[in-house]
Design a protein around this motif. Structure first.
Motif, PDB file in Angstrom:
ATOM      1  N   ILE A  25     -30.722  51.505  -8.582  1.00 22.27           N
ATOM      2  CA  ILE A  25     -31.103  51.417  -7.170  1.00 22.27           C
ATOM      3  C   ILE A  25     -30.239  52.383  -6.372  1.00 22.27           C
ATOM      4  O   ILE A  25     -29.007  52.335  -6.448  1.00 22.27           O
ATOM      5  CB  ILE A  25     -30.907  49.984  -6.635  1.00 22.27           C
ATOM      6  CG1 ILE A  25     -31.779  48.998  -7.423  1.00 22.27           C
ATOM      7  CG2 ILE A  25     -31.240  49.914  -5.150  1.00 22.27           C
ATOM      8  CD1 ILE A  25     -31.540  47.545  -7.040  1.00 22.27           C
ATOM      9  N   LEU A  26     -30.881  53.255  -5.611  1.00 23.50           N
ATOM     10  CA  LEU A  26     -30.194  54.198  -4.732  1.00 23.50           C
ATOM     11  C   LEU A  26     -30.561  53.867  -3.294  1.00 23.50           C
ATOM     12  O   LEU A  26     -31.741  53.787  -2.956  1.00 23.50           O
ATOM     13  CB  LEU A  26     -30.603  55.638  -5.054  1.00 23.50           C
ATOM     14  CG  LEU A  26     -30.393  56.104  -6.503  1.00 23.50           C
ATOM     15  CD1 LEU A  26     -30.939  57.515  -6.680  1.00 23.50           C
ATOM     16  CD2 LEU A  26     -28.924  56.042  -6.887  1.00 23.50           C
ATOM     17  N   LYS A  27     -29.544  53.694  -2.449  1.00 21.12           N
ATOM     18  CA  LYS A  27     -29.790  53.325  -1.059  1.00 21.12           C
ATOM     19  C   LYS A  27     -29.486  54.498  -0.131  1.00 21.12           C
ATOM     20  O   LYS A  27     -28.670  55.368  -0.457  1.00 21.12           O
ATOM     21  CB  LYS A  27     -28.937  52.116  -0.677  1.00 21.12           C
ATOM     22  CG  LYS A  27     -29.265  50.871  -1.491  1.00 21.12           C
ATOM     23  CD  LYS A  27     -28.506  49.657  -0.983  1.00 21.12           C
ATOM     24  CE  LYS A  27     -28.870  48.415  -1.779  1.00 21.12           C
ATOM     25  NZ  LYS A  27     -28.197  47.197  -1.259  1.00 21.12           N
ATOM     26  N   PRO A  28     -30.133  54.518   1.046  1.00 21.17           N
ATOM     27  CA  PRO A  28     -29.926  55.636   1.976  1.00 21.17           C
ATOM     28  C   PRO A  28     -28.478  55.815   2.419  1.00 21.17           C
ATOM     29  O   PRO A  28     -28.074  56.919   2.782  1.00 21.17           O
ATOM     30  CB  PRO A  28     -30.815  55.260   3.174  1.00 21.17           C
ATOM     31  CG  PRO A  28     -31.864  54.371   2.604  1.00 21.17           C
ATOM     32  CD  PRO A  28     -31.176  53.589   1.521  1.00 21.17           C
ATOM     33  N   PRO A  48     -21.104  52.907  -0.533  1.00 22.31           N
ATOM     34  CA  PRO A  48     -21.701  53.708   0.544  1.00 22.31           C
ATOM     35  C   PRO A  48     -20.880  54.970   0.792  1.00 22.31           C
ATOM     36  O   PRO A  48     -19.664  54.976   0.640  1.00 22.31           O
ATOM     37  CB  PRO A  48     -21.639  52.763   1.754  1.00 22.31           C
ATOM     38  CG  PRO A  48     -21.644  51.394   1.159  1.00 22.31           C
ATOM     39  CD  PRO A  48     -20.872  51.507  -0.123  1.00 22.31           C
ATOM     40  N   GLY A  49     -21.571  56.042   1.174  1.00 20.05           N
ATOM     41  CA  GLY A  49     -20.898  57.314   1.413  1.00 20.05           C
ATOM     42  C   GLY A  49     -20.978  58.268   0.239  1.00 20.05           C
ATOM     43  O   GLY A  49     -20.583  59.432   0.350  1.00 20.05           O
ATOM     44  N   SER A  50     -21.487  57.793  -0.890  1.00 20.40           N
ATOM     45  CA  SER A  50     -21.657  58.674  -2.050  1.00 20.40           C
ATOM     46  C   SER A  50     -22.900  59.549  -1.849  1.00 20.40           C
ATOM     47  O   SER A  50     -23.778  59.241  -1.047  1.00 20.40           O
ATOM     48  CB  SER A  50     -21.806  57.844  -3.328  1.00 20.40           C
ATOM     49  OG  SER A  50     -20.687  56.998  -3.511  1.00 20.40           O
ATOM     50  N   GLU A  51     -22.960  60.651  -2.591  1.00 18.02           N
ATOM     51  CA  GLU A  51     -24.110  61.556  -2.535  1.00 18.02           C
ATOM     52  C   GLU A  51     -24.848  61.516  -3.864  1.00 18.02           C
ATOM     53  O   GLU A  51     -24.232  61.544  -4.931  1.00 18.02           O
ATOM     54  CB  GLU A  51     -23.659  62.986  -2.232  1.00 18.02           C
ATOM     55  CG  GLU A  51     -23.071  63.161  -0.837  1.00 18.02           C
ATOM     56  CD  GLU A  51     -22.752  64.622  -0.530  1.00 18.02           C
ATOM     57  OE1 GLU A  51     -23.025  65.477  -1.413  1.00 18.02           O
ATOM     58  OE2 GLU A  51     -22.244  64.898   0.569  1.00 18.02           O
ATOM     59  N   VAL A  66     -22.029  60.965  -6.562  1.00 17.54           N
ATOM     60  CA  VAL A  66     -20.686  61.538  -6.447  1.00 17.54           C
ATOM     61  C   VAL A  66     -20.009  61.042  -5.180  1.00 17.54           C
ATOM     62  O   VAL A  66     -20.619  60.997  -4.103  1.00 17.54           O
ATOM     63  CB  VAL A  66     -20.744  63.080  -6.428  1.00 17.54           C
ATOM     64  CG1 VAL A  66     -19.351  63.665  -6.252  1.00 17.54           C
ATOM     65  CG2 VAL A  66     -21.384  63.596  -7.703  1.00 17.54           C
ATOM     66  N   ARG A  67     -18.747  60.692  -5.334  1.00 19.61           N
ATOM     67  CA  ARG A  67     -17.903  60.304  -4.205  1.00 19.61           C
ATOM     68  C   ARG A  67     -16.677  61.209  -4.216  1.00 19.61           C
ATOM     69  O   ARG A  67     -16.073  61.422  -5.263  1.00 19.61           O
ATOM     70  CB  ARG A  67     -17.498  58.837  -4.343  1.00 19.61           C
ATOM     71  CG  ARG A  67     -16.706  58.272  -3.176  1.00 19.61           C
ATOM     72  CD  ARG A  67     -16.252  56.862  -3.507  1.00 19.61           C
ATOM     73  NE  ARG A  67     -15.591  56.211  -2.391  1.00 19.61           N
ATOM     74  CZ  ARG A  67     -14.851  55.111  -2.500  1.00 19.61           C
ATOM     75  NH1 ARG A  67     -14.692  54.547  -3.697  1.00 19.61           N
ATOM     76  NH2 ARG A  67     -14.284  54.572  -1.444  1.00 19.61           N
ATOM     77  N   GLU A  68     -16.293  61.721  -3.047  1.00 22.61           N
ATOM     78  CA  GLU A  68     -15.211  62.703  -2.998  1.00 22.61           C
ATOM     79  C   GLU A  68     -13.836  62.091  -2.789  1.00 22.61           C
ATOM     80  O   GLU A  68     -12.838  62.635  -3.257  1.00 22.61           O
ATOM     81  CB  GLU A  68     -15.502  63.730  -1.894  1.00 22.61           C
ATOM     82  CG  GLU A  68     -16.722  64.601  -2.194  1.00 22.61           C
ATOM     83  CD  GLU A  68     -16.917  65.679  -1.154  1.00 22.61           C
ATOM     84  OE1 GLU A  68     -16.173  65.671  -0.148  1.00 22.61           O
ATOM     85  OE2 GLU A  68     -17.815  66.527  -1.337  1.00 22.61           O
ATOM     86  N   ASN A  69     -13.734  60.990  -2.062  1.00 21.00           N
ATOM     87  CA  ASN A  69     -12.418  60.420  -1.769  1.00 21.00           C
ATOM     88  C   ASN A  69     -12.455  58.900  -1.921  1.00 21.00           C
ATOM     89  O   ASN A  69     -12.949  58.202  -1.033  1.00 21.00           O
ATOM     90  CB  ASN A  69     -11.982  60.797  -0.352  1.00 21.00           C
ATOM     91  CG  ASN A  69     -10.550  60.371  -0.061  1.00 21.00           C
ATOM     92  OD1 ASN A  69      -9.764  60.159  -0.977  1.00 21.00           O
ATOM     93  ND2 ASN A  69     -10.223  60.239   1.221  1.00 21.00           N
ATOM     94  N   PRO A  70     -11.965  58.401  -3.082  1.00 22.40           N
ATOM     95  CA  PRO A  70     -11.405  59.140  -4.214  1.00 22.40           C
ATOM     96  C   PRO A  70     -12.504  59.821  -5.026  1.00 22.40           C
ATOM     97  O   PRO A  70     -13.681  59.521  -4.862  1.00 22.40           O
ATOM     98  CB  PRO A  70     -10.715  58.042  -5.028  1.00 22.40           C
ATOM     99  CG  PRO A  70     -11.510  56.818  -4.738  1.00 22.40           C
ATOM    100  CD  PRO A  70     -11.920  56.935  -3.304  1.00 22.40           C
ATOM    101  N   ASP A  71     -12.091  60.718  -5.900  1.00 22.26           N
ATOM    102  CA  ASP A  71     -13.028  61.489  -6.712  1.00 22.26           C
ATOM    103  C   ASP A  71     -13.639  60.592  -7.787  1.00 22.26           C
ATOM    104  O   ASP A  71     -12.948  60.151  -8.708  1.00 22.26           O
ATOM    105  CB  ASP A  71     -12.287  62.667  -7.352  1.00 22.26           C
ATOM    106  CG  ASP A  71     -13.236  63.598  -8.100  1.00 22.26           C
ATOM    107  OD1 ASP A  71     -14.453  63.498  -7.871  1.00 22.26           O
ATOM    108  OD2 ASP A  71     -12.754  64.410  -8.906  1.00 22.26           O
TER     109      ASP A  71
END
Length: 237
Positions: A25-28, A48-51, A66-71
């Motif tokens: 499941i991918l949410k907006p 939330p906040g991932s791409e 992908v999440r940048e912070n943390p990686d």
């Protein structure tokens, strides 16, 4: 998205799930959830906040979150896709919670005369040797009063619980101090009523307010994120 896939996570830890039929499941808002056929929490997830990105590699669909912070990176690779759906889920996160004990507590604190005329609350969650008392106060004659709150019809166990609180508090106070006990609940069973009378305790028929609103996602006050899966490869399902 549903199909046969593998799942790999790399970030604060590392985990790998072997091939199996799973629901992605991918949410907006960037949330990603991977569900199996067991339990209500996802086996792996991104907050939330991932791409999210999707691509076909070597004949397999790869969905990467992908999440940048943390990686952190979550890769879901599908050998076979059974279903893909895009649905406009709406309605927000506010949930009407009907009749909680916390609502009942606030009602008593706002209108203490609902317990009895002259009742004055002094503390909530007052500690005793038998456990915390929901509401502690004094009646119009200054006698200590233990108030136990229940959101629904109750039986003998609730009467026994109130009795233990009263006895524990009486042991803490000077000898001869009369401690009263009041069970606040919509109703009690006949046996509970008999036990209350035997112990010299009272029942006040009172229900919580109709509803209150909470931002919780499940309507039960829990907003804790599921624990990250860090198991090694679990093999084929």
């Amino acid at each position: 998205m549903f199909g046969r896939c593998t799942v790999e996570y790399d970030g604060r830890a590392a985990s790998s799930l072997g091939a199996g039929n799973r629901l992605l499941i991918l949410k907006p808002d960037g949330t990603a959830l991977v569900h199996t056929d067991e339990q209500r929490t996802p086996v792996n997830w991104q907050p939330p906040g991932s791409e999210h990105r999707a691509a076909v590699r070597d004949g397999r669909l790869r969905v990467r979150s992908v999440r940048e912070n943390p990686d952190e990176r979550l890769d879901v690779r599908f050998d076979r896709v059974e279903q893909v759906s895009a649905l406009p889920v709406t309605g927000g996160r506010s949930v009407d919670v009907y009749g909680s004990e916390e609502d009942l507590r606030h009602r008593i604190l706002d209108e203490p005369e609902l317990v009895e005329p002259g009742f004055e609350p002094a503390a909530t969650e007052r500690a005793t040797a038998a456990g915390p008392v929901d509401v502690f106060g004094h009646d119009d004659e200054g006698r200590p009063v233990v108030v136990e709150l229940k959101r629904r019809r109750v039986g003998p166990d609730a009467a026994g619980q109130l009795g233990r609180y009263v006895e524990a508090l009486a042991r803490e106070l000077p000898d001869g101090t009369e401690v009263r006990g009041v069970l606040v609940a919509p109703s009690v069973t006949d046996r509970a009523g008999e036990l209350l009378a035997e112990k010299g305790l009272s029942h006040v028929p009172l229900s919580p307010p109709a509803s209150s609103t909470t931002p919780s996602g499940d309507g039960r006050g829990s907003t804790t994120a599921p624990e990250r899966s860090t198991d090694a490869d679990d093999g084929a399902d």
